[in-house]
Scaffold this active site. Structure first.
Site, PDB file in Angstrom:
ATOM      1  N   TYR A   1       0.949  17.071  -0.960  1.00 46.89           N
ATOM      2  CA  TYR A   1       1.633  15.813  -1.268  1.00 46.89           C
ATOM      3  C   TYR A   1       2.344  15.329  -0.017  1.00 46.89           C
ATOM      4  O   TYR A   1       2.946  16.120   0.716  1.00 46.89           O
ATOM      5  CB  TYR A   1       2.679  16.002  -2.381  1.00 46.89           C
ATOM      6  CG  TYR A   1       3.570  14.792  -2.562  1.00 46.89           C
ATOM      7  CD1 TYR A   1       3.216  13.763  -3.428  1.00 46.89           C
ATOM      8  CD2 TYR A   1       4.759  14.660  -1.837  1.00 46.89           C
ATOM      9  CE1 TYR A   1       4.019  12.640  -3.562  1.00 46.89           C
ATOM     10  CE2 TYR A   1       5.556  13.544  -1.969  1.00 46.89           C
ATOM     11  CZ  TYR A   1       5.183  12.532  -2.824  1.00 46.89           C
ATOM     12  OH  TYR A   1       5.972  11.425  -2.959  1.00 46.89           O
TER      13      TYR A   1
ATOM     14  N   GLU B   1       2.834   6.690  -0.555  1.00 46.31           N
ATOM     15  CA  GLU B   1       2.653   8.013  -1.152  1.00 46.31           C
ATOM     16  C   GLU B   1       1.176   8.401  -1.144  1.00 46.31           C
ATOM     17  O   GLU B   1       0.324   7.617  -1.571  1.00 46.31           O
ATOM     18  CB  GLU B   1       3.186   7.995  -2.586  1.00 46.31           C
ATOM     19  CG  GLU B   1       3.202   9.339  -3.275  1.00 46.31           C
ATOM     20  CD  GLU B   1       3.837   9.252  -4.655  1.00 46.31           C
ATOM     21  OE1 GLU B   1       4.894   9.857  -4.868  1.00 46.31           O
ATOM     22  OE2 GLU B   1       3.269   8.553  -5.518  1.00 46.31           O
TER      23      GLU B   1
END
Length: 391
Positions: free
Chosen positions: A113, A201
């Site tokens: 991530y 993101e």
């Protein structure tokens, strides 16, 4: 402003961020043709068909499917296009899928991530990274916060190379993949800064079996207040993905956010709007919206505000709370009377005016013949809202 995954990848690719190759399609035929192009250009034999909506968790809702042939692409695209995709972020009603992204399947060795946003507590950009890719970062933060690495960026000197290297080391990258990860982080940060993003993101960020570092998914939100600097990005807006009432409010130059309550609010000034929502909750109600008509409230903006509020079937009462600073209260009161002639207000209406010419404004409303209750004090307005909800 939110953008779709395929649009986010186009933005990132322009800054040198490696992304999964894909082509967007709006029909099944376009989806098959997109897969055929990927097959010809990259030798693709496996494809991913991904619903394009402004919500996460698409895979869990059946909006992301693996296709093993062109015929399979046709079948999967036909199933996804037109479906009401339900995810934790869409709510129970779901979101209509109008586009799909046909992408090359990726041989994933590891998932990570990587996200960038503003840390308001520090007034600095923060880069967050984790080895727990492919899952909600909120869940990771709650259950295993030690697995989230953070680097804060000094706004004066910007992101430094050692910070990107520290993140890449922390994620466990080695050798050539480490160098690619560092370049990826630096490029993502540049895209975030220069595009005036509020969030960028990548989940998952992948290390492929071939040793490449790729963005398999991408989420970008752009600060609305900075869009005037990015004329090339304004066209990426998809109003189908936005609440129709919020779209209408924007067309009337109103700041409106729909909520789930039963009391419609019309206020001037964001701070007063927040306080008004608090007093509604204290009175036993729930705010149905945030609606800021701004400092220059006039009959047109007030009428537009009433129309938008009344389109929400959950609203049971309306509270207008105006401070007469830039605009006089008597002018606001006259605007409310004029707006009421254009819009049928069939719900209890409570109006509180304070500031310049507040007494004159109250008198105008009291003598207007409208079914309106006026208030002077905040508590008085709250009590009348409570009584209206009970009545």
């Amino acid at each position: 402003m939110k953008v779709h995954e395929y649009q986010a990848k186009e933005i990132l690719a322009a800054y040198g961020v490696p992304v999964q190759k894909g082509i967007v399609a709006e029909t099944t035929a376009e989806a098959v043709e997109a897969a055929r192009k990927l097959q010809a250009e990259h030798g693709s034999n496996l494809f991913v068909v991904k619903a394009q909506i402004h919500a996460g968790g698409r895979g869990k809702g059946g909006g992301v499917k693996l296709a093993k042939s062109l015929d399979d692409v046709q079948e999967k695209a036909d199933a996804i296009l037109g479906m009401m995709l339900k995810t934790p972020q869409t709510g129970p009603e779901g979101q209509l899928v109008r586009k799909v992204l046909i992408a090359d399947a990726v041989d994933i060795a590891k998932e990570f991530y990587l996200g960038i946003t503003l840390d308001r507590g520090r007034n600095q950009t923060v880069i967050m990274a984790s080895t727990e890719g492919g899952v909600e970062i909120e869940k990771v933060a709650e259950e295993t916060p030690e697995k989230i690495l953070k680097e804060w960026v000094d706004p004066v000197i910007g992101l430094q190379g050692f910070q990107a290297r520290r993140l890449a080391f922390g994620l466990g990258f080695e050798g050539d993949a480490f160098k690619k990860a560092v370049r990826f982080i630096l490029a993502l940060h540049k895209a975030y800064e220069e595009s005036d993003c509020s969030i960028a993101e990548i989940n998952p960020l992948t290390l492929t079996e071939q040793g490449d570092v790729l963005a398999v998914d991408a989420k970008i939100n752009i600060d609305d207040n900075a869009l005037y600097r990015h004329k090339n990005l304004v066209g990426l807006r998809d109003i189908h993905e936005e609440d129709p009432l919020e779209v209408e409010a924007g067309e009337n130059h109103l700041n409106y956010v729909k909520l789930d309550g039963n009391v419609g609010c019309m206020v001037n000034g964001a701070g007063l709007a927040m306080a008004t929502m608090d007093i509604i909750k204290l009175a036993g109600g729930e705010p149905a919206n945030f609606l800021d008509v701004g400092g220059g409230a006039n009959p047109d903006t007030v009428a537009a505000g009433f129309r938008i509020i009344l389109k929400d079937p959950h609203v049971k009462a309306i509270l207008v709370n105006i401070f007469g600073g830039i605009v006089r209260c008597d002018r606001v009161a006259s605007g409310i009377v004029e707006a009421a002639k254009r819009v049928e207000i069939n719900l209890p209406l409570i109006v509180r005016l304070q500031g310049t010419n507040a007494a004159e404004g109250k008198a105008i409303l009291d003598e207007s013949g409208l079914k309106v209750q006026t208030a002077v004090l905040f508590q008085e307005a709250a009590d009348k809202v409570q009584a209206a909800l009970k009545g």
